[in-house]
Design a protein around this motif. Structure first.
Motif, PDB file in Angstrom:
ATOM      1  N   UNK A 158      10.792  -3.447  14.464  1.00  0.00           N
ATOM      2  CA  UNK A 158      11.633  -4.411  13.586  1.00  0.00           C
ATOM      3  C   UNK A 158      10.990  -5.434  12.778  1.00  0.00           C
ATOM      4  N   UNK A 159      10.207  -6.509  13.479  1.00  0.00           N
ATOM      5  CA  UNK A 159       9.650  -7.404  13.007  1.00  0.00           C
ATOM      6  C   UNK A 159       8.407  -7.300  11.989  1.00  0.00           C
ATOM      7  N   UNK A 160       7.397  -6.231  12.604  1.00  0.00           N
ATOM      8  CA  UNK A 160       6.399  -5.911  11.617  1.00  0.00           C
ATOM      9  C   UNK A 160       6.925  -5.396  10.309  1.00  0.00           C
ATOM     10  N   UNK A 161       7.852  -4.936   9.925  1.00  0.00           N
ATOM     11  CA  UNK A 161       8.601  -4.409   8.816  1.00  0.00           C
ATOM     12  C   UNK A 161       9.261  -5.552   8.081  1.00  0.00           C
ATOM     13  N   UNK A 162       9.831  -6.342   8.831  1.00  0.00           N
ATOM     14  CA  UNK A 162      10.533  -7.496   8.085  1.00  0.00           C
ATOM     15  C   UNK A 162       9.463  -8.425   7.532  1.00  0.00           C
ATOM     16  N   UNK A 163       8.355  -8.655   8.264  1.00  0.00           N
ATOM     17  CA  UNK A 163       7.273  -9.256   7.596  1.00  0.00           C
ATOM     18  C   UNK A 163       6.547  -8.955   6.700  1.00  0.00           C
ATOM     19  N   UNK A 164       6.339  -7.593   7.045  1.00  0.00           N
ATOM     20  CA  UNK A 164       5.265  -7.052   5.731  1.00  0.00           C
ATOM     21  C   UNK A 164       5.858  -6.672   4.496  1.00  0.00           C
ATOM     22  N   UNK A 165       7.357  -6.313   4.651  1.00  0.00           N
ATOM     23  CA  UNK A 165       8.121  -5.812   3.649  1.00  0.00           C
ATOM     24  C   UNK A 165       8.282  -7.134   2.491  1.00  0.00           C
ATOM     25  N   UNK A 168      12.539 -11.835   3.483  1.00  0.00           N
ATOM     26  CA  UNK A 168      13.011 -13.249   3.113  1.00  0.00           C
ATOM     27  C   UNK A 168      11.769 -14.055   3.108  1.00  0.00           C
ATOM     28  N   UNK A 169      10.540 -13.457   3.621  1.00  0.00           N
ATOM     29  CA  UNK A 169       9.271 -14.499   3.546  1.00  0.00           C
ATOM     30  C   UNK A 169       8.375 -13.652   2.688  1.00  0.00           C
ATOM     31  N   UNK A 170       8.135 -14.180   1.433  1.00  0.00           N
ATOM     32  CA  UNK A 170       7.256 -13.531   0.533  1.00  0.00           C
ATOM     33  C   UNK A 170       5.844 -13.283   1.244  1.00  0.00           C
ATOM     34  N   UNK A 171       5.235 -12.042   0.639  1.00  0.00           N
ATOM     35  CA  UNK A 171       4.124 -11.719   0.985  1.00  0.00           C
ATOM     36  C   UNK A 171       3.070 -12.659   0.969  1.00  0.00           C
ATOM     37  N   UNK A 172       2.934 -13.563  -0.058  1.00  0.00           N
ATOM     38  CA  UNK A 172       2.162 -14.534  -0.510  1.00  0.00           C
ATOM     39  C   UNK A 172       1.899 -15.534   0.795  1.00  0.00           C
ATOM     40  N   UNK A 173       2.805 -15.508   1.657  1.00  0.00           N
ATOM     41  CA  UNK A 173       2.221 -16.344   2.760  1.00  0.00           C
ATOM     42  C   UNK A 173       1.426 -15.733   3.924  1.00  0.00           C
ATOM     43  N   UNK A 174       1.263 -14.416   3.592  1.00  0.00           N
ATOM     44  CA  UNK A 174       0.411 -13.770   4.475  1.00  0.00           C
ATOM     45  C   UNK A 174      -1.121 -13.659   4.097  1.00  0.00           C
ATOM     46  N   UNK A 179      -1.774  -7.779   3.331  1.00  0.00           N
ATOM     47  CA  UNK A 179      -0.653  -7.741   2.539  1.00  0.00           C
ATOM     48  C   UNK A 179      -0.127  -6.285   2.039  1.00  0.00           C
ATOM     49  N   UNK A 180      -1.237  -5.542   1.772  1.00  0.00           N
ATOM     50  CA  UNK A 180      -1.265  -3.957   1.240  1.00  0.00           C
ATOM     51  C   UNK A 180      -0.547  -3.207   2.312  1.00  0.00           C
ATOM     52  N   UNK A 181      -0.330  -3.686   3.337  1.00  0.00           N
ATOM     53  CA  UNK A 181       0.227  -2.830   4.468  1.00  0.00           C
ATOM     54  C   UNK A 181       1.761  -2.661   3.856  1.00  0.00           C
ATOM     55  N   UNK A 182       2.234  -3.691   3.257  1.00  0.00           N
ATOM     56  CA  UNK A 182       3.721  -3.765   2.856  1.00  0.00           C
ATOM     57  C   UNK A 182       4.252  -2.715   1.816  1.00  0.00           C
ATOM     58  N   UNK A 183       2.883  -2.192   1.100  1.00  0.00           N
ATOM     59  CA  UNK A 183       3.002  -1.001   0.132  1.00  0.00           C
ATOM     60  C   UNK A 183       3.937   0.093   0.661  1.00  0.00           C
ATOM     61  N   UNK A 184       3.710   0.368   1.740  1.00  0.00           N
ATOM     62  CA  UNK A 184       4.060   1.712   2.618  1.00  0.00           C
ATOM     63  C   UNK A 184       5.637   1.448   3.433  1.00  0.00           C
ATOM     64  N   UNK A 204      11.868  -0.008 -12.907  1.00  0.00           N
ATOM     65  CA  UNK A 204      12.046   1.203 -12.466  1.00  0.00           C
ATOM     66  C   UNK A 204      10.787   1.715 -11.853  1.00  0.00           C
ATOM     67  N   UNK A 205       9.627   1.174 -11.874  1.00  0.00           N
ATOM     68  CA  UNK A 205       8.462   1.172 -11.275  1.00  0.00           C
ATOM     69  C   UNK A 205       8.835   1.123  -9.527  1.00  0.00           C
ATOM     70  N   UNK A 206       9.406   0.021  -9.208  1.00  0.00           N
ATOM     71  CA  UNK A 206       9.757  -0.239  -7.925  1.00  0.00           C
ATOM     72  C   UNK A 206      10.710   1.032  -7.418  1.00  0.00           C
ATOM     73  N   UNK A 207      11.698   1.558  -8.271  1.00  0.00           N
ATOM     74  CA  UNK A 207      12.463   2.557  -8.093  1.00  0.00           C
ATOM     75  C   UNK A 207      11.700   3.864  -7.729  1.00  0.00           C
ATOM     76  N   UNK A 208      10.832   3.911  -8.374  1.00  0.00           N
ATOM     77  CA  UNK A 208       9.810   5.346  -8.597  1.00  0.00           C
ATOM     78  C   UNK A 208       9.103   5.268  -7.047  1.00  0.00           C
ATOM     79  N   UNK A 209       8.558   3.955  -6.648  1.00  0.00           N
ATOM     80  CA  UNK A 209       7.804   3.795  -5.563  1.00  0.00           C
ATOM     81  C   UNK A 209       8.836   3.947  -4.288  1.00  0.00           C
ATOM     82  N   UNK A 210       9.988   3.788  -4.365  1.00  0.00           N
ATOM     83  CA  UNK A 210      10.868   3.853  -3.390  1.00  0.00           C
ATOM     84  C   UNK A 210      11.179   5.275  -3.151  1.00  0.00           C
TER      85      UNK A 210
END
Lengths: 241, 263
Positions: A158-165, A168-174, A179-184, A204-210
């Motif tokens: 649960x929490x690795x995904x909440x953090x990496x995605x 609620x907490x922007x990835x800039x805080x890590x 940070x690149x782990x959040x891409x997956x 639409x680039x976010x939709x394509x990656x999704x």
């Protein structure tokens, strides 16, 4: 209502978790507005949805084994992959609907209703998130059949995904190195698309990656299920009863 | 029952509690899944505080997140202790034993209480280091005894919740434990400062953690804190009494009627 009565855990993931998270963000911080409110709402929606997917979807095959129907499930007339996909879809749709309603009601109660500028694209984003969750649920439930500690693994994911995605907490805080782990994590792109759709400028680039990650999850799910099938029916090393 | 008999039984119950716990949670699984999850949860809520309120917000939620993490063991996992007897249909052995039912479960829960305490210390050290809060980290290490008290008071509430799960519908164990944890997240003042939402304050005042956290925060601020600590002790004792009454009542009802699903 019947689903909720039969599985009280839906109440946890679909009602309690999103409500508490929204209360924390709103009352610890103060009223977010505009894009901030949309970001918070979609983050809480996706977090609760992810929690339900991991708990409900990933437990499908373990539940079959627990009640003694896994062997029949694997040897049935219909393709077990087809049946599993249907069950995973059901396990995704129910919490997604419940969570969406909860978040919408809570945002109104907290006097911060979100206006969605592109409702059509917003729904497309939600459907893509549900399909992505379905693929992931199918993948996880095959993997969790290989261990009797699936419950602990579910909770550890649960929490690795909440953090990496960066929900609620922007990835800039890590640290930059992780940070690149959040891409997956598909939730990251789902949130990016949903927030942009709510602002009327769909990304639409976010939709394509999704969509791309959804396909990757689905291929991995099919591959892992075939592996389970092979272990159970060809090699006979996986207990079904 | 003589004192020697009683102490033998207590030791035996403690040994069984450890064996059951290790059977369901081998050390390798605990170290690779349960503890990392607990640490990441603490990190998540601590960093949420930073997003919400900057450095002050982060310091505030760090103190509370450690308490929330304790509840993973003392409220969520503790429900498994009595539920194991339901799953294995062995509750009849517990209720016919010479030791009182609540005492058996309280003793069997000790591995979870120890885990909760250990993880609290780990959270102070590791999350404190990751979020660069060295001064607060050292201050909190000195306040570990108060966190240990929180382990006990929330454990008492967890055993009460577990009794509801044990005698209720199947599947209620996960629900009841998590419900308790979410109530504490929302109402204990761990993340939302007291005084902002009246109804959350009202709920929080009867929950474990609330007064103990006030004691920790008052201590950090150099204010009087013993009264808060005493309130936490009283709340914990009330939850403990509730657990004793519930287990005793339920066990007697089952013995008398012999109709419950718990056998």
């Amino acid at each position: 209502m019947m689903v909720v009565r039969a599985h009280p855990l839906f109440l946890l993931g679909g009602v309690l978790q999103p409500s508490v998270l929204l209360l924390v963000v709103f009352f610890a911080r103060g009223q977010p507005t505009g894009e901030q409110a949309a970001r918070v709402a979609t983050a809480v929606l996706l977090m609760a949805y992810w929690g339900s997917t991991v708990w409900q979807g990933a437990a499908i095959l373990r539940r079959e084994r627990l009640i003694g129907t896994l062997a029949h499930f694997m040897r049935g007339v219909r393709s077990p992959m087809l049946v599993l996909t249907g069950k995973a879809l059901g396990a995704s749709i129910a919490p997604a609907l419940l969570t969406s309603v909860t978040v919408a009601v809570m945002m109104v109660l907290l006097r911060s209703p979100i206006s969605v500028a592109s409702p059509g694209w917003f729904v497309v984003g939600l459907v893509a998130a549900v399909l992505s969750g379905t693929a992931l649920g199918t993948l996880l439930c095959s993997l969790f059949l290989l261990t009797r500690f699936g419950g602990q693994l579910s909770s550890a994911l649960l929490y690795p995904v909440f953090l990496l995605a960066g929900l609620l907490i922007p990835v800039e805080f890590f640290p930059a190195g992780i940070r690149w782990l959040g891409w997956f994590v598909s939730l990251r792109w789902a949130q990016q698309f949903l927030v942009s759709a709510s602002q009327g400028t769909p990304d639409f680039s976010a939709l394509a990656l999704l969509g791309l990650l959804m396909v990757v999850y689905a291929v991995a799910a099919v591959t892992s299920f075939r592996r389970i099938d092979h272990l159970a029916r060809v090699r006979g090393t996986l207990e079904l009863g | 029952m003589s004192w020697a008999d009683a102490s033998d039984r207590v030791v035996l119950a403690a040994k069984i509690g450890l064996r059951e716990h290790l059977a369901d949670n081998p050390l390798s699984v605990t170290l690779s899944t349960t503890w990392p999850r607990a640490l990441l949860q603490c990190l998540f809520f601590t960093m949420l505080g930073r997003v919400i309120g900057g450095a002050d917000g982060q310091a505030y939620t760090f103190v509370g997140s450690i308490a929330i993490t304790i509840t993973l063991f003392t409220l969520v996992q503790i429900c498994d202790v009595p539920m194991r007897d339901r799953w294995s249909s062995t509750f009849y052995r517990i209720r016919s034993s010479e030791m009182p039912v609540p005492l058996v479960y309280a003793i069997r829960s000790w591995p979870l209480l120890v885990e909760g305490a250990l993880v609290a210390v780990l959270c102070i050290l590791l999350v404190g280091l990751f979020t660069v809060q060295f001064a607060l980290m050292l201050q909190l290490l000195a306040l570990v005894p108060i966190y240990l008290l929180l382990v006990l008071t929330s454990g008492a509430a967890g055993l009460t919740a577990a009794s509801v799960a044990l005698f209720g519908r199947a599947g209620n164990d996960v629900f009841v434990g998590n419900l308790g944890q979410y109530l504490i997240i929302a109402a204990s003042g761990a993340l939302i400062p007291p005084g902002r939402v009246a109804w959350l304050d009202a709920i929080g005042s009867v929950l474990p953690m609330r007064h103990g956290l006030l004691a920790i925060r008052s201590n950090l601020a150099g204010e009087p804190w013993l009264a808060h600590l005493l309130c936490e002790v009283v709340v914990g004792l009330c939850w403990g009494l509730a657990a004793v009454l519930l287990y005793t009542y339920m066990a007697r009802r089952i013995r008398r009627n012999d109709h419950d699903k718990v056998t």
